[in-house]
Design a protein around this motif. Structure first.
Motif, mmCIF file in Angstrom:
data_model
loop_
_atom_site.group_PDB
_atom_site.id
_atom_site.type_symbol
_atom_site.label_atom_id
_atom_site.label_comp_id
_atom_site.label_asym_id
_atom_site.label_seq_id
_atom_site.Cartn_x
_atom_site.Cartn_y
_atom_site.Cartn_z
ATOM 1 N N LEU A 141 10.975 48.338 14.576
ATOM 2 C CA LEU A 141 11.344 47.068 15.202
ATOM 3 C C LEU A 141 12.559 46.502 14.469
ATOM 4 O O LEU A 141 12.677 46.651 13.255
ATOM 5 C CB LEU A 141 10.196 46.059 15.125
ATOM 6 C CG LEU A 141 8.880 46.388 15.829
ATOM 7 C CD1 LEU A 141 7.931 45.200 15.723
ATOM 8 C CD2 LEU A 141 9.110 46.746 17.295
ATOM 9 N N GLU A 142 13.438 45.845 15.200
ATOM 10 C CA GLU A 142 14.582 45.170 14.572
ATOM 11 C C GLU A 142 14.512 43.682 14.868
ATOM 12 O O GLU A 142 13.870 43.260 15.828
ATOM 13 C CB GLU A 142 15.896 45.763 15.101
ATOM 14 C CG GLU A 142 16.085 47.197 14.621
ATOM 15 C CD GLU A 142 17.317 47.854 15.237
ATOM 16 O OE1 GLU A 142 17.900 47.247 16.154
ATOM 17 O OE2 GLU A 142 17.663 48.977 14.820
ATOM 18 N N GLU A 143 15.177 42.901 14.029
ATOM 19 C CA GLU A 143 15.158 41.429 14.184
ATOM 20 C C GLU A 143 13.715 40.962 14.352
ATOM 21 O O GLU A 143 13.386 40.201 15.253
ATOM 22 C CB GLU A 143 15.987 40.991 15.400
ATOM 23 C CG GLU A 143 17.443 41.402 15.323
ATOM 24 C CD GLU A 143 18.094 41.466 16.705
ATOM 25 O OE1 GLU A 143 17.675 40.694 17.578
ATOM 26 O OE2 GLU A 143 19.000 42.293 16.893
ATOM 27 N N THR A 144 12.851 41.433 13.441
ATOM 28 C CA THR A 144 11.418 41.214 13.560
ATOM 29 C C THR A 144 10.990 39.881 12.952
ATOM 30 O O THR A 144 11.509 39.464 11.912
ATOM 31 C CB THR A 144 10.657 42.341 12.813
ATOM 32 O OG1 THR A 144 11.221 43.586 13.193
ATOM 33 C CG2 THR A 144 9.183 42.312 13.149
ATOM 34 N N GLU A 145 10.047 39.242 13.592
ATOM 35 C CA GLU A 145 9.426 38.029 13.049
ATOM 36 C C GLU A 145 7.921 38.226 12.989
ATOM 37 O O GLU A 145 7.314 38.700 13.950
ATOM 38 C CB GLU A 145 9.754 36.810 13.926
ATOM 39 C CG GLU A 145 11.217 36.423 13.855
ATOM 40 C CD GLU A 145 11.500 35.133 14.614
ATOM 41 O OE1 GLU A 145 10.652 34.738 15.438
ATOM 42 O OE2 GLU A 145 12.556 34.535 14.383
ATOM 43 N N GLU A 146 7.325 37.880 11.858
ATOM 44 C CA GLU A 146 5.885 37.991 11.677
ATOM 45 C C GLU A 146 5.244 36.626 11.890
ATOM 46 O O GLU A 146 5.708 35.629 11.355
ATOM 47 C CB GLU A 146 5.572 38.479 10.258
ATOM 48 C CG GLU A 146 4.089 38.666 9.999
ATOM 49 C CD GLU A 146 3.769 38.760 8.516
ATOM 50 O OE1 GLU A 146 4.480 38.144 7.703
ATOM 51 O OE2 GLU A 146 2.803 39.450 8.174
ATOM 52 N N THR A 147 4.168 36.605 12.667
ATOM 53 C CA THR A 147 3.429 35.364 12.850
ATOM 54 C C THR A 147 2.009 35.559 12.346
ATOM 55 O O THR A 147 1.346 36.529 12.689
ATOM 56 C CB THR A 147 3.386 34.958 14.335
ATOM 57 O OG1 THR A 147 4.715 34.953 14.834
ATOM 58 C CG2 THR A 147 2.773 33.573 14.507
ATOM 59 N N LYS A 148 1.551 34.658 11.488
ATOM 60 C CA LYS A 148 0.204 34.732 10.918
ATOM 61 C C LYS A 148 -0.280 33.322 10.677
ATOM 62 O O LYS A 148 0.352 32.587 9.922
ATOM 63 C CB LYS A 148 0.242 35.510 9.599
ATOM 64 C CG LYS A 148 -1.119 36.012 9.158
ATOM 65 C CD LYS A 148 -1.016 36.719 7.836
ATOM 66 C CE LYS A 148 -2.399 37.040 7.311
ATOM 67 N NZ LYS A 148 -2.307 37.773 6.040
ATOM 68 N N GLU A 149 -1.365 32.970 11.319
ATOM 69 C CA GLU A 149 -1.901 31.618 11.170
ATOM 70 C C GLU A 149 -0.812 30.568 11.366
ATOM 71 O O GLU A 149 -0.596 29.693 10.529
ATOM 72 C CB GLU A 149 -2.562 31.462 9.794
ATOM 73 C CG GLU A 149 -3.858 32.258 9.709
ATOM 74 C CD GLU A 149 -4.295 32.486 8.273
ATOM 75 O OE1 GLU A 149 -3.712 31.860 7.389
ATOM 76 O OE2 GLU A 149 -5.209 33.302 8.050
ATOM 77 N N GLN A 150 -0.090 30.714 12.476
ATOM 78 C CA GLN A 150 0.945 29.764 12.911
ATOM 79 C C GLN A 150 2.160 29.615 11.994
ATOM 80 O O GLN A 150 2.941 28.688 12.128
ATOM 81 C CB GLN A 150 0.332 28.379 13.191
ATOM 82 C CG GLN A 150 -0.139 28.313 14.635
ATOM 83 C CD GLN A 150 -1.491 27.677 14.765
ATOM 84 O OE1 GLN A 150 -2.136 27.358 13.784
ATOM 85 N NE2 GLN A 150 -1.952 27.505 15.992
ATOM 86 N N GLN A 151 2.320 30.564 11.032
ATOM 87 C CA GLN A 151 3.534 30.563 10.219
ATOM 88 C C GLN A 151 4.410 31.747 10.617
ATOM 89 O O GLN A 151 3.909 32.838 10.864
ATOM 90 C CB GLN A 151 3.178 30.654 8.738
ATOM 91 C CG GLN A 151 2.574 29.362 8.210
ATOM 92 C CD GLN A 151 2.465 29.371 6.717
ATOM 93 O OE1 GLN A 151 1.968 30.333 6.136
ATOM 94 N NE2 GLN A 151 2.940 28.325 6.063
ATOM 95 N N THR A 152 5.722 31.537 10.660
ATOM 96 C CA THR A 152 6.644 32.601 11.065
ATOM 97 C C THR A 152 7.544 32.998 9.907
ATOM 98 O O THR A 152 7.973 32.148 9.123
ATOM 99 C CB THR A 152 7.508 32.121 12.253
ATOM 100 O OG1 THR A 152 6.636 31.833 13.349
ATOM 101 C CG2 THR A 152 8.478 33.206 12.700
ATOM 102 N N ARG A 153 7.795 34.327 9.782
ATOM 103 C CA ARG A 153 8.600 34.845 8.689
ATOM 104 C C ARG A 153 9.564 35.877 9.268
ATOM 105 O O ARG A 153 9.146 36.748 10.021
ATOM 106 C CB ARG A 153 7.667 35.526 7.681
ATOM 107 C CG ARG A 153 8.223 35.710 6.311
ATOM 108 C CD ARG A 153 7.081 35.921 5.305
ATOM 109 N NE ARG A 153 6.251 37.066 5.614
ATOM 110 C CZ ARG A 153 6.207 38.180 4.857
ATOM 111 N NH1 ARG A 153 6.967 38.301 3.788
ATOM 112 N NH2 ARG A 153 5.402 39.163 5.170
ATOM 113 N N ARG A 154 10.864 35.790 8.935
ATOM 114 C CA ARG A 154 11.837 36.769 9.427
ATOM 115 C C ARG A 154 11.828 38.006 8.541
ATOM 116 O O ARG A 154 11.967 37.895 7.330
ATOM 117 C CB ARG A 154 13.240 36.159 9.450
ATOM 118 C CG ARG A 154 13.319 34.972 10.378
ATOM 119 C CD ARG A 154 14.745 34.630 10.700
ATOM 120 N NE ARG A 154 14.741 33.560 11.695
ATOM 121 C CZ ARG A 154 15.787 33.212 12.424
ATOM 122 N NH1 ARG A 154 16.918 33.861 12.262
ATOM 123 N NH2 ARG A 154 15.697 32.254 13.316
#
Lengths: 71, 71, 71, 71, 71, 71, 71
Positions: F41-54
């Motif tokens: 995946l490119e330009e990926t964002e992680e979402t976990k318990e409503q927090q986002t991380r690039r």
């Protein structure tokens, strides 16, 4: 010696209870199965924490089964 | 050397206790097994948190077994 | 280099402690094992949360073992 | 490129720390390993929740290892 | 199409962050990997619940990896 | 019939959301995948318990994926 | 005998409910599947703890499925 798949074959068209890995239990008429113990149940009922739900036909993945109990 | 499958074969027609991955324990007469340690138990009783339930014939998936204890 | 199965073979007829995936620990005389590290223990004792239970002969599935400790 | 099994081979006879899937950690002298990363540790110490226990020789199943840290 | 193992190969000698199944995260210089995605990291730091620990060289089992993030 | 790998191939260069076994969710542009459903995946964002991380580029192990949702 | 994959094939273009290992449940139109029971669902809705979310097209990994219930 009673081979597991033979016993399963004798249970086709009969009611069986299936215990799943996650603690759920399904009961239905065993319509068929394959070499991986994937199964087809008909007139299936799911029991979980003393609640029952009618599901009709269900295709079950063999790798999630713990035990099959012919009725 | 005592091979596991040989010891299992010697236990056919005898009562065995089977420990499952989820902490449940079944006891029954070992009617047969296959190369994946899938098993058939007869006159089976399930014990879980000190409660016992009669299950009759049970087909067990080998990949959920932790240990088999011949009685 | 000490190969794992060779070390296991040297432990046959000796007492070993076996750590299982679920935190349980068994100790017994290693009577034999196969290529999947399925094992036969004799005069086995199970320890769980500081309680000990005598099990006699036990057949163990290799895929549930974490570690084997020759005594 | 540093291949994992080569790095492991260079660690034979040296102390390594091994992280297991269940959070336990073992440290010992790497005596050998096989293609499945089953390992033999000697003079092994187990650490769990800040308690240390001497285990001597330990045979470890490769499929329960998370990481090996050469010391 | 960007193949996963090719992207991994381009990351050799560069720093990567590795997410493990148990929630732990390791960051280090990718020194090498094999077909099972077993990896060698150098100058590795482990982060767990906001604590950092220096580990140096680490051999990681591929089957415990969730994701690899080239830096 | 829509084959899973064909649908995945049609999603290359498009944004997808990926659900992981541990409840985490990643969203990014699908740059490629292999036969084991390992993915890039490119330009990926992680979402976990409503927090986002690039996260940028991410290599994902196929055996930890639950579902892929093309956007 | 009703083979699992045949029953699945008869469900193509019809709505099915899919139970996942983590307790989630998806319902959608079965667009296709492969030999590993990887599946493509269309017009999919996810239900989790009584909340529903529209997902559109979803590619599901077969090894995370517990059961498929044709509607």
């Amino acid at each position: 010696m009673a081979m597991p798949l033979n016993i399963l074959e004798k249970s086709v068209s009969k009611r069986v209870s299936v215990m799943l890995k996650d603690g759920r239990s399904l009961e239905g008429k065993l319509a068929g199965f394959d070499e991986y113990m994937n199964m087809v149940l008909e007139e299936t009922e799911e029991t979980k924490e003393q609640q029952t739900r009618r599901l009709g036909t269900v295709i079950l993945r063999g790798n999630n089964l713990v035990a099959i109990v012919p009725k």
